[in-house]
Design a protein around this motif. Structure first.
Motif, PDB file in Angstrom:
ATOM      1  N   VAL A 254      34.670  44.619  27.163  1.00 39.55           N
ATOM      2  CA  VAL A 254      35.360  43.904  28.373  1.00 39.55           C
ATOM      3  C   VAL A 254      34.709  44.585  29.802  1.00 39.55           C
ATOM      4  O   VAL A 254      34.818  45.682  29.718  1.00 39.55           O
ATOM      5  N   SER A 255      34.410  43.655  30.574  1.00 42.95           N
ATOM      6  CA  SER A 255      34.150  44.215  31.874  1.00 42.95           C
ATOM      7  C   SER A 255      35.548  43.995  32.799  1.00 42.95           C
ATOM      8  O   SER A 255      35.911  42.940  32.974  1.00 42.95           O
ATOM      9  N   LEU A 256      35.836  45.265  33.402  1.00 41.56           N
ATOM     10  CA  LEU A 256      36.950  45.365  34.187  1.00 41.56           C
ATOM     11  C   LEU A 256      36.687  46.443  35.241  1.00 41.56           C
ATOM     12  O   LEU A 256      36.406  47.356  34.866  1.00 41.56           O
ATOM     13  N   ASP A 257      36.812  46.208  36.491  1.00 39.62           N
ATOM     14  CA  ASP A 257      36.365  47.299  37.504  1.00 39.62           C
ATOM     15  C   ASP A 257      37.740  47.815  38.109  1.00 39.62           C
ATOM     16  O   ASP A 257      37.425  48.674  38.958  1.00 39.62           O
ATOM     17  N   THR A 258      38.733  47.318  37.957  1.00 46.45           N
ATOM     18  CA  THR A 258      40.213  47.877  38.575  1.00 46.45           C
ATOM     19  C   THR A 258      41.361  47.777  37.573  1.00 46.45           C
ATOM     20  O   THR A 258      41.361  46.856  36.822  1.00 46.45           O
ATOM     21  N   LEU A 259      42.356  48.386  38.006  1.00 45.86           N
ATOM     22  CA  LEU A 259      43.372  48.374  37.131  1.00 45.86           C
ATOM     23  C   LEU A 259      44.741  47.935  38.102  1.00 45.86           C
ATOM     24  O   LEU A 259      45.895  47.863  37.651  1.00 45.86           O
ATOM     25  N   HIS A 260      44.142  47.440  39.214  1.00 47.61           N
ATOM     26  CA  HIS A 260      45.138  46.986  40.265  1.00 47.61           C
ATOM     27  C   HIS A 260      45.094  45.418  40.390  1.00 47.61           C
ATOM     28  O   HIS A 260      43.833  44.946  40.703  1.00 47.61           O
ATOM     29  N   PRO A 261      45.840  44.563  40.060  1.00 50.31           N
ATOM     30  CA  PRO A 261      45.787  43.182  40.179  1.00 50.31           C
ATOM     31  C   PRO A 261      45.532  42.586  41.631  1.00 50.31           C
ATOM     32  O   PRO A 261      44.366  41.886  41.695  1.00 50.31           O
ATOM     33  N   ALA A 262      45.864  43.171  42.590  1.00 51.70           N
ATOM     34  CA  ALA A 262      45.473  42.925  44.038  1.00 51.70           C
ATOM     35  C   ALA A 262      43.893  43.141  44.232  1.00 51.70           C
ATOM     36  O   ALA A 262      43.315  42.328  44.629  1.00 51.70           O
ATOM     37  N   ARG A 263      43.625  44.362  43.786  1.00 54.52           N
ATOM     38  CA  ARG A 263      42.092  44.689  43.995  1.00 54.52           C
ATOM     39  C   ARG A 263      41.200  43.893  43.136  1.00 54.52           C
ATOM     40  O   ARG A 263      40.296  43.333  43.348  1.00 54.52           O
ATOM     41  N   PHE A 264      41.863  43.433  41.834  1.00 53.71           N
ATOM     42  CA  PHE A 264      41.080  42.668  40.936  1.00 53.71           C
ATOM     43  C   PHE A 264      40.874  41.200  41.648  1.00 53.71           C
ATOM     44  O   PHE A 264      39.676  40.682  41.712  1.00 53.71           O
ATOM     45  N   ALA A 265      41.765  40.856  42.447  1.00 52.36           N
ATOM     46  CA  ALA A 265      41.586  39.265  42.873  1.00 52.36           C
ATOM     47  C   ALA A 265      40.750  39.711  44.160  1.00 52.36           C
ATOM     48  O   ALA A 265      39.755  38.771  44.575  1.00 52.36           O
TER      49      ALA A 265
ATOM     50  N   LEU B  83      35.138  49.383  27.518  1.00 51.85           N
ATOM     51  CA  LEU B  83      35.590  48.777  29.062  1.00 51.85           C
ATOM     52  C   LEU B  83      34.624  49.135  29.839  1.00 51.85           C
ATOM     53  O   LEU B  83      34.369  50.502  29.928  1.00 51.85           O
ATOM     54  N   ASN B  84      33.816  48.403  30.334  1.00 47.83           N
ATOM     55  CA  ASN B  84      32.817  48.570  31.268  1.00 47.83           C
ATOM     56  C   ASN B  84      33.326  48.452  32.726  1.00 47.83           C
ATOM     57  O   ASN B  84      33.972  47.502  33.217  1.00 47.83           O
ATOM     58  N   VAL B  85      32.989  49.556  33.522  1.00 46.56           N
ATOM     59  CA  VAL B  85      33.454  49.715  34.763  1.00 46.56           C
ATOM     60  C   VAL B  85      32.226  49.806  35.835  1.00 46.56           C
ATOM     61  O   VAL B  85      31.752  50.845  35.725  1.00 46.56           O
ATOM     62  N   VAL B  86      31.986  48.852  36.482  1.00 43.70           N
ATOM     63  CA  VAL B  86      30.989  49.028  37.456  1.00 43.70           C
ATOM     64  C   VAL B  86      31.492  49.801  38.689  1.00 43.70           C
ATOM     65  O   VAL B  86      32.553  49.218  39.430  1.00 43.70           O
ATOM     66  N   LEU B  87      31.149  51.023  39.019  1.00 39.43           N
ATOM     67  CA  LEU B  87      31.752  51.705  40.056  1.00 39.43           C
ATOM     68  C   LEU B  87      31.011  51.959  41.410  1.00 39.43           C
ATOM     69  O   LEU B  87      29.791  51.733  41.398  1.00 39.43           O
ATOM     70  N   MET B  88      31.595  51.320  42.361  1.00 36.38           N
ATOM     71  CA  MET B  88      31.209  51.162  43.984  1.00 36.38           C
ATOM     72  C   MET B  88      31.998  52.005  44.805  1.00 36.38           C
ATOM     73  O   MET B  88      33.365  51.937  44.756  1.00 36.38           O
ATOM     74  N   ALA B  89      31.191  52.494  45.658  1.00 30.60           N
ATOM     75  CA  ALA B  89      31.755  53.434  46.548  1.00 30.60           C
ATOM     76  C   ALA B  89      32.538  52.681  47.339  1.00 30.60           C
ATOM     77  O   ALA B  89      32.387  51.598  47.857  1.00 30.60           O
ATOM     78  N   ARG B  90      33.934  53.339  47.894  1.00 25.97           N
ATOM     79  CA  ARG B  90      34.652  52.542  48.826  1.00 25.97           C
ATOM     80  C   ARG B  90      35.230  51.149  48.475  1.00 25.97           C
ATOM     81  O   ARG B  90      35.664  50.522  49.008  1.00 25.97           O
TER      82      ARG B  90
ATOM     83  N   THR C   9      24.453  53.659  49.582  1.00 19.21           N
ATOM     84  CA  THR C   9      25.563  54.331  49.911  1.00 19.21           C
ATOM     85  C   THR C   9      26.668  53.837  49.095  1.00 19.21           C
ATOM     86  O   THR C   9      27.751  54.595  49.069  1.00 19.21           O
ATOM     87  N   LYS C  10      26.563  52.606  48.300  1.00 15.79           N
ATOM     88  CA  LYS C  10      27.543  52.289  47.547  1.00 15.79           C
ATOM     89  C   LYS C  10      27.326  52.808  46.014  1.00 15.79           C
ATOM     90  O   LYS C  10      28.236  52.837  45.017  1.00 15.79           O
ATOM     91  N   LEU C  11      26.353  53.391  45.819  1.00 17.96           N
ATOM     92  CA  LEU C  11      26.027  53.907  44.399  1.00 17.96           C
ATOM     93  C   LEU C  11      26.870  55.275  44.251  1.00 17.96           C
ATOM     94  O   LEU C  11      26.552  56.334  45.075  1.00 17.96           O
ATOM     95  N   ILE C  12      27.414  55.736  42.884  1.00 20.89           N
ATOM     96  CA  ILE C  12      27.855  56.844  42.642  1.00 20.89           C
ATOM     97  C   ILE C  12      27.112  57.383  41.554  1.00 20.89           C
ATOM     98  O   ILE C  12      27.373  56.609  40.626  1.00 20.89           O
ATOM     99  N   SER C  13      26.719  58.570  41.739  1.00 21.21           N
ATOM    100  CA  SER C  13      25.834  58.871  40.709  1.00 21.21           C
ATOM    101  C   SER C  13      26.465  59.542  39.642  1.00 21.21           C
ATOM    102  O   SER C  13      27.683  59.963  39.631  1.00 21.21           O
ATOM    103  N   TYR C  14      25.957  59.464  38.316  1.00 21.08           N
ATOM    104  CA  TYR C  14      26.625  60.029  37.165  1.00 21.08           C
ATOM    105  C   TYR C  14      26.987  61.599  37.287  1.00 21.08           C
ATOM    106  O   TYR C  14      28.023  62.017  37.018  1.00 21.08           O
ATOM    107  N   ARG C  15      25.891  62.329  37.884  1.00 19.04           N
ATOM    108  CA  ARG C  15      26.383  63.869  38.183  1.00 19.04           C
ATOM    109  C   ARG C  15      27.426  63.977  38.915  1.00 19.04           C
ATOM    110  O   ARG C  15      28.470  64.960  38.581  1.00 19.04           O
ATOM    111  N   ASP C  16      27.610  63.305  39.950  1.00 18.52           N
ATOM    112  CA  ASP C  16      28.571  63.402  41.108  1.00 18.52           C
ATOM    113  C   ASP C  16      29.889  63.071  40.183  1.00 18.52           C
ATOM    114  O   ASP C  16      31.184  63.795  40.304  1.00 18.52           O
TER     115      ASP C  16
END
Ligand code: SF4
Length: 327
Positions: free
Chosen positions: A119-130, A158-165, A201-208
């Protein structure tokens, strides 16, 4: 003969996009106004998909993943799963879905012979999901996840695309989720595609990320079951949870790539990040023989690069948008 490229990589995994449409509008995948959708007559029929997959299976493909757009908005998708399930030699059929229709389809997919669900889901917050998807449908997604778990699709990925900020403040919540539920949470490094607002600037690296999580949890690396697994997996707190990292931007896994792709409109792609593609739809519809189709598959593979272009060049490559490839 196995699908071997000139770098010695065996291709035994085919990702099949069944539609370019989706009922969500994730900003990093497609523009809010949508894209120029393919007419349904331009999409491969189930029978055409079955034929192409069967040819790939005869060349050594053992795993198929159904993708989109959003695959579950293609009507009667369990029927396609049942058709593919009959193919001798095909071991694993998986799907990647945004889960908005999963509560409806989980049991029929199970009966049809589906093995795995991501499943692709990038947040656990309904408002942020919207905010991320431009659709207020978090509750349906969560019902879908519960339905898949209830049907025994375990562990659920569960796949989460992580984006800074955007959603990077939820990393620890997702790790906790993997400890509380039979869910493997995989953090995906944000990838550049046409018009998806990507920047370094939006990329969060694996090591970090690893450092951040290791401050709160005890992580143990897990030996991957296959050389071609894209995720670097770790148990959390002695096995309570399990997480993974898909690091295609900072530590690519091209050297062990085993994937080819079939787009919804019948193009063969040997690499996600390469614009090169070969159409077999029109060839098939003009009566092509199996050998002619095999030749196209092998020509696509013959042109496959050793690895994807550098992070600064990727954004300039003339390629389809993510939604038109299916990830
Ligand atoms: S970028 Fe291309 S070669 Fe590298 S892992 Fe992805 S599909 Fe394979």
């Amino acid at each position: 003969m196995a699908l071997l490229d000139r770098f010695g990589r065996v291709h035994d995994y085919l990702r099949v996009s069944v539609t370019d449409r989706c009922d969500l509008r994730c900003a990093y995948c497609m523009p809010e106004e949508g894209i120029d959708w393919r007419d349904s007559t331009e999409l491969l029929t189930f029978e055409e998909i079955e034929r192409v997959v069967s040819i790939f299976v005869q060349q050594g493909v053992r795993k198929v993943r159904l993708t989109g757009g959003e695959p579950l908005i293609r009507p009667e998708l369990p029927t396609l799963v049942a058709m593919l399930r009959k193919l001798p030699g095909l071991e694993t059929i998986a799907i990647t879905t945004n889960a908005t229709h999963l509560a409806r389809d989980a049991s029929s997919l199970k009966r049809a012979g589906l093995d795995k669900i991501t499943v692709s889901l990038d947040t656990l917050h309904p408002a942020r999901f919207a905010a991320i998807t431009h659709r207020d449908r978090f509750a349906e997604v969560w019902r879908g996840i519960e339905a898949a778990i209830a049907e025994g699709f375990l562990p659920l990925k569960l796949n989460v695309v992580l984006m800074a900020r955007v959603n990077d403040d939820e990393v620890l919540d997702f790790v906790r989720l993997s400890c509380e539920r039979p869910i493997i949470v995989r953090f995906i490094e944000f990838m550049p595609f046409k018009e998806n607002g990507w920047s370094t600037t939006k990329l969060i690296s694996y090591r970090d990320l690893l450092q951040q999580i290791s401050r709160e949890f005890t992580l143990q690396p897990v030996e991957s079951s296959s050389r071609s697994d894209v995720a670097k997996e770790y148990t959390v707190n002695g096995g309570l949870g399990r997480i993974g990292f898909i690091t295609s931007m900072t530590e690519d896994f091209c050297s062990t790539c085993n994937r080819m792709r079939l787009t919804a409109d019948g193009a063969i792609k040997s690499c996600l990040h390469d614009g090169a593609e070969f159409s077999i739809r029109d060839l098939m519809r003009s009566g092509a023989t199996q050998v002619e189709i095999e030749n196209v598959i092998r020509r696509s593979l013959a042109g496959k690069q050793e690895r994807h272009a550098g992070i600064d060049e990727l954004y300039q490559i003339e390629n389809r948008t993510m939604i038109q490839i299916g990830g």
